[in-house]
Every structure is written in structure tokens, then in C-alpha cells.
Design a protein around this motif. Sequence first.
Motif, PDB file in Angstrom:
ATOM      1  N   ALA A  58       0.845  -1.210   0.000  1.00  0.00           N
ATOM      2  CA  ALA A  58       0.000   0.000   0.000  1.00  0.00           C
ATOM      3  C   ALA A  58       0.876   1.255   0.000  1.00  0.00           C
ATOM      4  CB  ALA A  58      -0.930  -0.016   1.215  1.00  0.00           C
ATOM      5  N   LEU A  59       1.986   1.204   0.750  1.00  0.00           N
ATOM      6  CA  LEU A  59       2.890   2.366   0.759  1.00  0.00           C
ATOM      7  C   LEU A  59       3.572   2.531  -0.595  1.00  0.00           C
ATOM      8  CD1 LEU A  59       4.492   2.202   4.339  1.00  0.00           C
ATOM      9  CD2 LEU A  59       2.727   3.775   3.499  1.00  0.00           C
ATOM     10  N   MET A  60       3.891   1.411  -1.238  1.00  0.00           N
ATOM     11  CA  MET A  60       4.471   1.499  -2.585  1.00  0.00           C
ATOM     12  C   MET A  60       3.480   2.177  -3.535  1.00  0.00           C
ATOM     13  SD  MET A  60       5.473  -1.490  -5.277  1.00  0.00           S
ATOM     14  CE  MET A  60       3.765  -1.859  -5.571  1.00  0.00           C
ATOM     15  N   GLU A  61       2.203   1.808  -3.435  1.00  0.00           N
ATOM     16  CA  GLU A  61       1.181   2.447  -4.282  1.00  0.00           C
ATOM     17  C   GLU A  61       1.112   3.941  -3.979  1.00  0.00           C
ATOM     18  OE1 GLU A  61      -0.270   1.166  -6.816  1.00  0.00           O
ATOM     19  OE2 GLU A  61       0.695  -0.767  -6.414  1.00  0.00           O
ATOM     20  N   ALA A  62       1.151   4.276  -2.677  1.00  0.00           N
ATOM     21  CA  ALA A  62       1.115   5.697  -2.298  1.00  0.00           C
ATOM     22  C   ALA A  62       2.339   6.437  -2.841  1.00  0.00           C
ATOM     23  CB  ALA A  62       1.061   5.836  -0.778  1.00  0.00           C
ATOM     24  N   CYS A 117      16.676   4.353   1.630  1.00  0.00           N
ATOM     25  CA  CYS A 117      16.404   5.385   0.618  1.00  0.00           C
ATOM     26  C   CYS A 117      15.336   6.330   1.159  1.00  0.00           C
ATOM     27  CB  CYS A 117      15.929   4.737  -0.693  1.00  0.00           C
ATOM     28  SG  CYS A 117      15.803   5.902  -2.070  1.00  0.00           S
ATOM     29  N   TRP A 118      15.602   7.608   1.125  1.00  0.00           N
ATOM     30  CA  TRP A 118      14.557   8.586   1.457  1.00  0.00           C
ATOM     31  C   TRP A 118      13.482   8.512   0.374  1.00  0.00           C
ATOM     32  CZ3 TRP A 118      14.321  13.080   4.751  1.00  0.00           C
ATOM     33  CH2 TRP A 118      15.413  13.257   5.595  1.00  0.00           C
ATOM     34  N   ILE A 119      12.229   8.537   0.762  1.00  0.00           N
ATOM     35  CA  ILE A 119      11.134   8.596  -0.220  1.00  0.00           C
ATOM     36  C   ILE A 119      10.205   9.751   0.165  1.00  0.00           C
ATOM     37  CG2 ILE A 119       9.139   7.389  -1.212  1.00  0.00           C
ATOM     38  CD1 ILE A 119      11.706   5.947  -1.960  1.00  0.00           C
ATOM     39  N   CYS A 120      10.200  10.773  -0.673  1.00  0.00           N
ATOM     40  CA  CYS A 120       9.242  11.874  -0.458  1.00  0.00           C
ATOM     41  C   CYS A 120       8.274  11.998  -1.619  1.00  0.00           C
ATOM     42  CB  CYS A 120       9.960  13.189  -0.223  1.00  0.00           C
ATOM     43  SG  CYS A 120      10.770  13.248   1.396  1.00  0.00           S
ATOM     44  N   ARG A 121       8.492  11.221  -2.657  1.00  0.00           N
ATOM     45  CA  ARG A 121       7.515  11.219  -3.753  1.00  0.00           C
ATOM     46  C   ARG A 121       6.411  10.223  -3.359  1.00  0.00           C
ATOM     47  NH1 ARG A 121       7.754   8.767  -9.053  1.00  0.00           N
ATOM     48  NH2 ARG A 121       9.920   8.163  -8.702  1.00  0.00           N
ATOM     49  N   PHE A 122       5.482  10.706  -2.554  1.00  0.00           N
ATOM     50  CA  PHE A 122       4.363   9.854  -2.139  1.00  0.00           C
ATOM     51  C   PHE A 122       3.154  10.728  -1.846  1.00  0.00           C
ATOM     52  CE2 PHE A 122       6.347  11.038   1.869  1.00  0.00           C
ATOM     53  CZ  PHE A 122       5.283  11.229   2.736  1.00  0.00           C
ATOM     54  N   ASP A 123       2.000  10.106  -1.957  1.00  0.00           N
ATOM     55  CA  ASP A 123       0.735  10.781  -1.682  1.00  0.00           C
ATOM     56  C   ASP A 123       0.457  10.596  -0.188  1.00  0.00           C
ATOM     57  OD1 ASP A 123      -2.031  11.083  -1.168  1.00  0.00           O
ATOM     58  OD2 ASP A 123      -2.494  10.761  -3.285  1.00  0.00           O
ATOM     59  N   GLU A 124       0.521  11.683   0.557  1.00  0.00           N
ATOM     60  CA  GLU A 124       0.426  11.556   2.013  1.00  0.00           C
ATOM     61  C   GLU A 124      -0.939  11.012   2.454  1.00  0.00           C
ATOM     62  OE1 GLU A 124       0.467  15.087   4.384  1.00  0.00           O
ATOM     63  OE2 GLU A 124       1.310  14.034   6.112  1.00  0.00           O
ATOM     64  N   ARG A 125      -1.987  11.429   1.771  1.00  0.00           N
ATOM     65  CA  ARG A 125      -3.328  10.974   2.171  1.00  0.00           C
ATOM     66  C   ARG A 125      -3.418   9.446   2.082  1.00  0.00           C
ATOM     67  NH1 ARG A 125      -7.537   9.353  -0.326  1.00  0.00           N
ATOM     68  NH2 ARG A 125      -6.622   9.809  -2.367  1.00  0.00           N
ATOM     69  N   ARG A 126      -2.890   8.886   0.981  1.00  0.00           N
ATOM     70  CA  ARG A 126      -2.932   7.427   0.807  1.00  0.00           C
ATOM     71  C   ARG A 126      -2.021   6.720   1.806  1.00  0.00           C
ATOM     72  NH1 ARG A 126      -2.567   6.040  -5.494  1.00  0.00           N
ATOM     73  NH2 ARG A 126      -2.951   3.958  -4.677  1.00  0.00           N
TER      74      ARG A 126
END
Length: 172
Positions: A58-62, A117-126
Motif C-alpha cells: 500500500a505504501l508502494m502504491e502511495a 532510501c529517502w522517499i518523499c515522492r508519495f501521496d500523504e493521504r494514501r
Amino acid sequence: MEFYEVIRTRHSVRRFSHRPVEEEKLQRILNAARLAPSARNAQEWRFIVVRDSGRRAALMEAARGQAHVAEAPLIITACAEHDGRTMTCGQLAYPVDVAIAVDHLTLAARAEGLGSCWICRFDERRAKEALNVPRGDQVRIVTLVPIGYPAAAAVPEKLRLPLESIVRSEHW
Ligand SMILES: Cc1cc2nc3c(=O)[nH]c(=O)nc-3n(C[C@H](O)[C@H](O)[C@H](O)COP(=O)(O)O)c2cc1C
């Protein structure tokens, strides 16, 4: 590993082996984050350790499908539980504080032989939905950090600006 060796060799790992991360290593890494400095010692950081494969997916999708997010055996989700305080210098305190803690965390991971790895390319709501993080503004997800043993040992060359172009003497 020697301190400057850790700094020099930490890099973003985007391919992970399936080898699980030992609990003692995880605890040492989280403790390195806990010891970070923060403005007024506010320590707004909160960490969610995610191992469950469904939640990792789910986090990967986000994270817009970034495969390395789910490939790692665990994801540390770095959140801030904060009061929105702005420091005298005009900067918001919590993103600075959480970033310092996460830097401790990624360097400690490297010292333990782990990749991150830092990941900031994500949809926070999801991402919030996936982990039952409260919806309001008081709790924010700042970054996702997949952690695991790197699939490859090679350390890529660091692409960085030379010191001469980023350091000035006495004035701008
Ligand atoms: C705040 C921040 C956000 C980043 N977001 C992502 C991301 O969403 N996905 C990703 O693969 N890498 C991400 N990175 C990794 C950077 O691309 C990487 O740190 C940079 O290219 C330097 O490479 P290095 O970490 O290997 O030294 C992020 C790094 C930082 C510090």
C-alpha cells in the motif's frame, strides 16, 4: 565502520535482498534517530515500523509505484506530531527536526551494513490511510524510508557540487 566512511558510502539503495533485518540492528538504528537534536528539544518525530507485506504494498502504491519501497523488508515511516511552530528564523521546526533524525537513521543503517532510501515522492493521504495515521494537520508523514540489505555491494560515485561552488568566505 569509521564515521567518515559511513558518510562517504551511504547512498540511496533501490534494490534490496530478501534477508530480514535483525531486531537488534533495527533498535540501534531507531535509537540513533531518537538521539538527534531538535529545536527546543521538541522531538516531534514518531516512527512507524512497517513489516507487513500488504502495508508495504500500500505504501508502494502511495509512492507512485516505486518498487523499491515494497521490496525492502521493512519501511520506517517518519512522522511528525507537531504544533506547527515556526522558529525565530522563520522556518517551520518539524520538517527540520524530522530530517535530522532521519539522517541519523540512514547513516546508522549504513553503519549496520544496511541500505536505505529517502522517499518523499508519495501521496500523504494514501500513506496515512494505509497506516491509520490521523488525518489532521497535527500529524504529518514527512518521509518513508525502506530499509534492508542491499542487493548489490557496489557504492556508486557521489554526484555532488564541488566545495568551491557551495562554500563562501565571510559574505555571500
Ligand atoms: C528529501 C528527499 C527525498 C527523496 N525522495 C526520493 C524518492 O521519492 N524516491 C527515490 O528513489 N529517491 C528519493 N530520494 C533520494 C535522492 O534521489 C538521492 O538522495 C540523491 O539523488 C543523492 O543520491 P544518494 O542518496 O545516492 O547519495 C530523496 C532524497 C531526499 C533527501
